[in-house]
Write an enzyme that holds these catalytic residues in place. Sequence first.
Site, PDB file in Angstrom:
ATOM      1  CG  HIS A 204      -1.668   1.238   1.482  1.00  0.00           C
ATOM      2  ND1 HIS A 204      -2.983   1.433   1.135  1.00  0.00           N
ATOM      3  CD2 HIS A 204      -1.252   2.395   2.058  1.00  0.00           C
ATOM      4  CE1 HIS A 204      -3.346   2.654   1.482  1.00  0.00           C
ATOM      5  NE2 HIS A 204      -2.314   3.270   2.056  1.00  0.00           N
ATOM      6  CD  GLU A 205       2.324   3.569   3.782  1.00  0.00           C
ATOM      7  OE1 GLU A 205       2.750   4.625   3.310  1.00  0.00           O
ATOM      8  OE2 GLU A 205       1.270   3.510   4.450  1.00  0.00           O
TER       9      GLU A 205
ATOM     10  CG  HIS B 212       0.358   6.145  -0.547  1.00  0.00           C
ATOM     11  ND1 HIS B 212      -0.791   6.729  -1.001  1.00  0.00           N
ATOM     12  CD2 HIS B 212       0.049   5.622   0.664  1.00  0.00           C
ATOM     13  CE1 HIS B 212      -1.753   6.545  -0.119  1.00  0.00           C
ATOM     14  NE2 HIS B 212      -1.272   5.869   0.909  1.00  0.00           N
TER      15      HIS B 212
ATOM     16  CD  GLU C 242      -4.536   6.421   2.404  1.00  0.00           C
ATOM     17  OE1 GLU C 242      -4.369   5.206   2.613  1.00  0.00           O
ATOM     18  OE2 GLU C 242      -3.604   7.241   2.377  1.00  0.00           O
TER      19      GLU C 242
ATOM     20  CG  ASP D 209      -6.708   0.552   0.447  1.00  0.00           C
ATOM     21  OD1 ASP D 209      -5.603   0.601   1.027  1.00  0.00           O
ATOM     22  OD2 ASP D 209      -7.789   0.858   1.003  1.00  0.00           O
TER      23      ASP D 209
HETATM   24 ZN    ZN Z   1      -2.156   5.215   2.699  1.00  0.00          ZN
END
Ligand code: ZN
Length: 425
Positions: A276-277, A280, A354, A358
């Site tokens: 997930h990070e 980003h 977000e 995801d």
């Molecule tokens: Zn996040």
Amino acid sequence: MTLSNPWFLTALLAVLGVFHLELIVLVLNLARLGRALPSSIAPLYPEDTLQKLREYLADGARVTVAQDAASLAALLAVWWGGGFGLLHEWATQQGLGTVGTGVLELAAVSLAGMALNLPFEMWDTFGVEARHGFNRTSWGTFWADKLKTLLLMALLGLPLAWVLVTFFEHQRLAALWAWLFIAAFSLLMTFLSPRLLMPLFLKFTPLPEGELRQAILDLAHRLDFPVGEVSVVDGSRRSSKANAFFAGFGRARRIALFDTLLEKHSQQELQAVLAHEIGHSKLRHVWKHLALGLLELGFMLCLLAWTLQEPGFFAAFGIPGTPVGMGLVLFSILYRPVGMLTGLAGLALSRKHEYEADAYAVRAMGSAAPLREALRKLCVDHLSHPQPHPLAVWLHHSHPPLVQRLAALDRLEGLDSTRHSKGTR
Ligand SMILES: [Zn+2]
């Protein structure tokens, strides 16, 4: 200081408006806890957990309301008691010149603000967070953190204040210069803070060789995400709440996992959180956010440049003339209401990001299951509000509520399975 001054009325309405809006949001949010939970998360919240959640959020709300009320009362007392005029008079008498006087005024007000917030921070950390088993900060760490923050404010804040006051005192295109300067400063800090600032507050130790370290490096390699180091951060020294983040750029990039995250999550869940990070970063969220932030900053500085030329603005706070330093102090009072409005776009963008991160993690892991499990654990363990009021989300939340994130994961999996079944047919 009369009601006939439109600046006085605007400032008063803005300050009172924000106070009451926050109060309404808090009440709406707490009322939502009485609602039945949707089936996707109901099993996570047995009655005793739900009870704990209600008490934790109510305790936190008490601190927030008391702190907001105290700040409002202090502001109105200083404002209507002629405190700003007295401060300016005192600062002018110190013989520091116009720029020095402005810096002194800004420093004095920042210190007063910090002192006012201190008891509420103590209440929150050693009262609320401790009562609910989250706090692990000792008094020693608490005061050391405060001292370091104070020193940093002196080292970075004073020169920054000096430059800003100088610009607005002497330059014709002050807003533009200030914008360029702050933009360069923030970029510099983004690069420097992982090396210079974060180690002041957190201790980084390399994650020991082993299965987990290999799994993390494999994941980063598979996603073509160069990593210099995988570190463990001693978040547990302050709180039992968990987190993960990246620091630095390119090959020097460091993955940092809170020790508290390692305690509670399986290897698969940790990989999902990291994916997930990484999402980003791969989707350039940081840069998009920075661009929007610079846009907001530009708007704020134009607004500041305008108010600094309005004697009515200063008169509304009992200040004769248009001294730049006091102008910056007074503008910071209006900053919260205006910032609340301009911040809405950034929060909406962040919530969108977000969902995107995801989705990236689900693709990277080939399944939504580990991320779903990690998100559930984080929400329950942190006693986060499982279904906050939409108004609260809109105003404050950088992350979508758990229920909506889980629903988005379900949709992704639904899409995936229909694609698979079509493929096999
Ligand atoms: Zn996040």
